[in-house]
Enzyme design. Structure first.
Site, PDB file in Angstrom:
ATOM      1  N   GLY A   1     -18.278  -2.969   0.015  1.00  0.00           N
ATOM      2  CA  GLY A   1     -18.356  -3.102  -1.601  1.00  0.00           C
ATOM      3  C   GLY A   1     -17.530  -2.056  -2.213  1.00  0.00           C
TER       4      GLY A   1
ATOM      5  N   SER B   1     -13.117  -4.881   1.863  1.00  0.00           N
ATOM      6  CA  SER B   1     -14.218  -4.128   0.943  1.00  0.00           C
ATOM      7  C   SER B   1     -15.457  -4.716   1.605  1.00  0.00           C
ATOM      8  CB  SER B   1     -13.989  -4.449  -0.472  1.00  0.00           C
ATOM      9  OG  SER B   1     -12.654  -4.226  -0.926  1.00  0.00           O
TER      10      SER B   1
ATOM     11  N   TYR C   1       0.915  -1.096  -0.016  1.00  0.00           N
ATOM     12  CA  TYR C   1       0.061   0.102  -0.026  1.00  0.00           C
ATOM     13  C   TYR C   1       1.106   1.305   0.089  1.00  0.00           C
ATOM     14  CZ  TYR C   1      -3.833  -3.300   1.365  1.00  0.00           C
ATOM     15  OH  TYR C   1      -4.680  -4.213   1.550  1.00  0.00           O
TER      16      TYR C   1
HETATM   17  N1  LIG Z   1      -6.306  -8.294   1.277  1.00  0.00           N
HETATM   18  C1  LIG Z   1      -6.778  -7.640   0.006  1.00  0.00           C
HETATM   19  O1  LIG Z   1      -6.222  -7.937  -1.040  1.00  0.00           O
HETATM   20  C2  LIG Z   1      -7.547  -6.621   0.208  1.00  0.00           C
HETATM   21  C3  LIG Z   1      -8.049  -5.768  -0.803  1.00  0.00           C
HETATM   22  C4  LIG Z   1      -8.665  -4.589  -0.700  1.00  0.00           C
HETATM   23  C5  LIG Z   1      -8.911  -3.897   0.352  1.00  0.00           C
HETATM   24  N2  LIG Z   1      -8.177  -4.550   1.631  1.00  0.00           N
HETATM   25  C6  LIG Z   1      -8.202  -4.068   2.998  1.00  0.00           C
HETATM   26  O2  LIG Z   1      -9.701  -3.818   3.328  1.00  0.00           O
HETATM   27  C7  LIG Z   1      -9.908  -2.362   3.594  1.00  0.00           C
HETATM   28  C8  LIG Z   1     -11.347  -1.782   3.381  1.00  0.00           C
HETATM   29  O3  LIG Z   1     -11.764  -2.466   1.945  1.00  0.00           O
HETATM   30  P1  LIG Z   1     -11.720  -1.195   0.904  1.00  0.00           P
HETATM   31  O4  LIG Z   1     -11.341   0.258   1.294  1.00  0.00           O
HETATM   32  O5  LIG Z   1     -11.342  -1.696  -0.291  1.00  0.00           O
HETATM   33  O6  LIG Z   1     -13.269  -1.150   0.916  1.00  0.00           O
HETATM   34  P2  LIG Z   1     -14.280  -0.679   1.871  1.00  0.00           P
HETATM   35  O7  LIG Z   1     -14.012  -0.460   3.121  1.00  0.00           O
HETATM   36  O8  LIG Z   1     -15.674  -1.676   1.315  1.00  0.00           O
HETATM   37  O9  LIG Z   1     -14.747   0.860   1.379  1.00  0.00           O
HETATM   38  C9  LIG Z   1     -13.875   1.921   1.164  1.00  0.00           C
HETATM   39  C10 LIG Z   1     -14.676   3.139   0.396  1.00  0.00           C
HETATM   40  O10 LIG Z   1     -15.994   3.288   0.818  1.00  0.00           O
HETATM   41  C11 LIG Z   1     -15.994   4.670   1.000  1.00  0.00           C
HETATM   42  N3  LIG Z   1     -16.756   4.720   2.538  1.00  0.00           N
HETATM   43  C12 LIG Z   1     -16.329   4.281   3.805  1.00  0.00           C
HETATM   44  N4  LIG Z   1     -17.475   4.520   4.802  1.00  0.00           N
HETATM   45  C13 LIG Z   1     -18.267   5.054   4.093  1.00  0.00           C
HETATM   46  C14 LIG Z   1     -19.649   5.756   4.632  1.00  0.00           C
HETATM   47  N5  LIG Z   1     -20.006   5.564   5.557  1.00  0.00           N
HETATM   48  N6  LIG Z   1     -20.435   6.251   3.463  1.00  0.00           N
HETATM   49  C15 LIG Z   1     -20.028   6.458   2.122  1.00  0.00           C
HETATM   50  N7  LIG Z   1     -18.785   5.940   1.642  1.00  0.00           N
HETATM   51  C16 LIG Z   1     -17.822   5.268   2.606  1.00  0.00           C
HETATM   52  C17 LIG Z   1     -14.574   5.217   1.267  1.00  0.00           C
HETATM   53  O11 LIG Z   1     -14.355   6.528   0.882  1.00  0.00           O
HETATM   54  P3  LIG Z   1     -13.982   7.792   1.818  1.00  0.00           P
HETATM   55  O12 LIG Z   1     -12.367   7.409   2.032  1.00  0.00           O
HETATM   56  O13 LIG Z   1     -14.233   8.975   1.000  1.00  0.00           O
HETATM   57  O14 LIG Z   1     -14.946   7.686   3.006  1.00  0.00           O
HETATM   58  C18 LIG Z   1     -13.957   4.205   0.385  1.00  0.00           C
HETATM   59  O15 LIG Z   1     -14.038   4.597  -1.081  1.00  0.00           O
HETATM   60  C19 LIG Z   1      -8.644  -1.844   2.828  1.00  0.00           C
HETATM   61  O16 LIG Z   1      -8.375  -0.630   3.395  1.00  0.00           O
HETATM   62  C20 LIG Z   1      -7.561  -2.618   3.044  1.00  0.00           C
HETATM   63  O17 LIG Z   1      -7.214  -2.701   4.467  1.00  0.00           O
HETATM   64  C21 LIG Z   1      -7.305  -5.660   1.460  1.00  0.00           C
END
Ligand SMILES: NC(=O)c1ccc[n+]([C@@H]2O[C@H](COP(=O)([O-])OP(=O)(O)OC[C@H]3O[C@@H](n4cnc5c(N)ncnc54)[C@H](OP(=O)(O)O)[C@@H]3O)[C@@H](O)[C@H]2O)c1
Length: 328
Positions: free
Chosen positions: A206, A203, A58
């Protein structure tokens, strides 16, 4: 404060929701200002979050550095999870889980994280060129040396999970799981339950879609990863709004927000599931934490399951190249 959960049989106790930190540095457009990012991470800790997720790739590297600085004042009170598995730590390059690479990553990650142990060390993707027994054996040695406390896998298939677990007990699997992507229900969750391995859905919102903040008219930053995801094409975002509409309806019934429903639904699946939503915004952090107080009853979960049967999700969650790296 946030309730605690235990990941699998390992006894690793973490807050029921963690903080996914990737988006602060990488993946969804420009990195957040460092000062603001540190404020957000510390606000999460103040609110009761004790589980922080990062990876060497990251940034690469800058997200670990950020966490190292933000968490230093209370390092022993938190669980830090990071990941190895890419050539030179660059997810745009190939996979590399060779024992030499794993050893090099642990040393570099410890420095960046300003710590002398990593609580949970995940293999980011299964490397077809390195037998899983060798990967697990290397992490086992690192655990013996006190540099790592727990072993994890990410997006591994059932066979790899079993192989790894037979050499070094796996504490957690981190894979995508949400109302937007339910494939782990086919066999992964059953395997984790059988083996006593915790599940950390990534995620969980989503990638923001389930919150209702994204629709067919949304324009992502040119560097945003979602531009490459078929499920996020303009057409598919429009088609998939049916799912968001369902989540919104449930949210109104429960006097909660769609993001809270998405997280509460995951928390209700198993007591050893710990979602790690990511956000760069303080008000959304507080909103997401509020999911802890949203309880979905058995009847409500059944109603949701029935409603989901009528909704078809359109578009793959990864490009063909990235799809080839999951479920191995
Ligand atoms: N192991 C893997 O391969 C892998 C892959 C992907 C992710 N991850 C990990 O999983 C974590 C979470 O996954 P992710 O970031 O992909 O997806 P997520 O948590 O499903 O969604 C994050 C997105 O949602 C928005 N968001 C968050 N809370 C919100 C709310 N209450 N209302 C409206 N929008 C909201 C955020 O934007 P804003 O920042 O603008 O709020 C961001 O764009 C990552 O940070 C990472 O640590 C791991």
């Amino acid at each position: 404060m946030i309730s605690k959960r235990i990941l699998g049989n390992s006894g690793l106790e973490v807050s029921a929701l963690g903080l996914g930190c990737m988006g602060l540095s990488f993946g969804y457009g420009p990195a957040t200002d460092k000062h603001e990012a540190i404020k957000l991470i510390r606000a999460a800790f103040d609110a009761g979050i004790t589980f922080f997720d990062t990876a060497e790739c990251y940034g690469p590297f800058t997200n670990e550095e950020l966490l190292g600085e933000a968490l230093a004042p209370f390092r022993e009170k938190v669980v830090i999870a990071t990941k190895f598995g890419f050539e030179d730590g660059d997810s745009k390059k190939g996979l590399d889980s060779s024992p030499a690479r794993i050893r090099a990553v642990v040393e570099a990650s410890l420095k960046r994280l300003k710590t002398d142990y990593i609580d949970l060390f995940y293999q980011h993707r299964v490397d077809p060129n390195v037998p899983m027994e060798e990967v697990a054996g290397t992490v086992k040695d690192l655990i013996g040396e006190g540099k790592v406390k727990h072993f994890g896998l990410s997006e591994a298939g059932v066979e790899s999970i079993r192989k790894a677990h037979s050499v070094q007990p796996v504490t957690a699997l981190q894979s995508e799981y949400s109302l937007f992507f339910r494939e782990p229900e086919k066999e992964i969750i059953l395997t984790l339950e059988e083996l006593g391995i915790g599940f950390v859905p990534f995620s969980p919102l989503g990638k923001g879609f389930l919150t209702g903040a994204i629709d067919g008219t949304t324009r992502f930053d040119p560097t945003d990863f979602r531009n490459t995801v078929p499920r996020f094409s303009e057409e598919n975002r429009k088609a998939n709004q049916a799912l968001v509409d369902l989540v919104k309806t449930i949210a109104i019934d429960k006097e909660a927000t769609p993001a809270q429903i998405a997280l509460a639904w995951l928390l209700a699946q198993k007591p050893w599931i710990v979602p790690i939503p990511g956000t760069t915004k303080l008000h959304r952090l507080q909103e997401n934490i509020g999911a802890i107080h949203v309880n979905l009853s058995e009847a409500e979960l059944n109603d949701i399951a029935k409603a989901l049967e009528h909704i078809e999700i359109v578009g793959a969650r990864y490009s063909a190249q990235l799809q080839d790296r999951v479920g191995k």
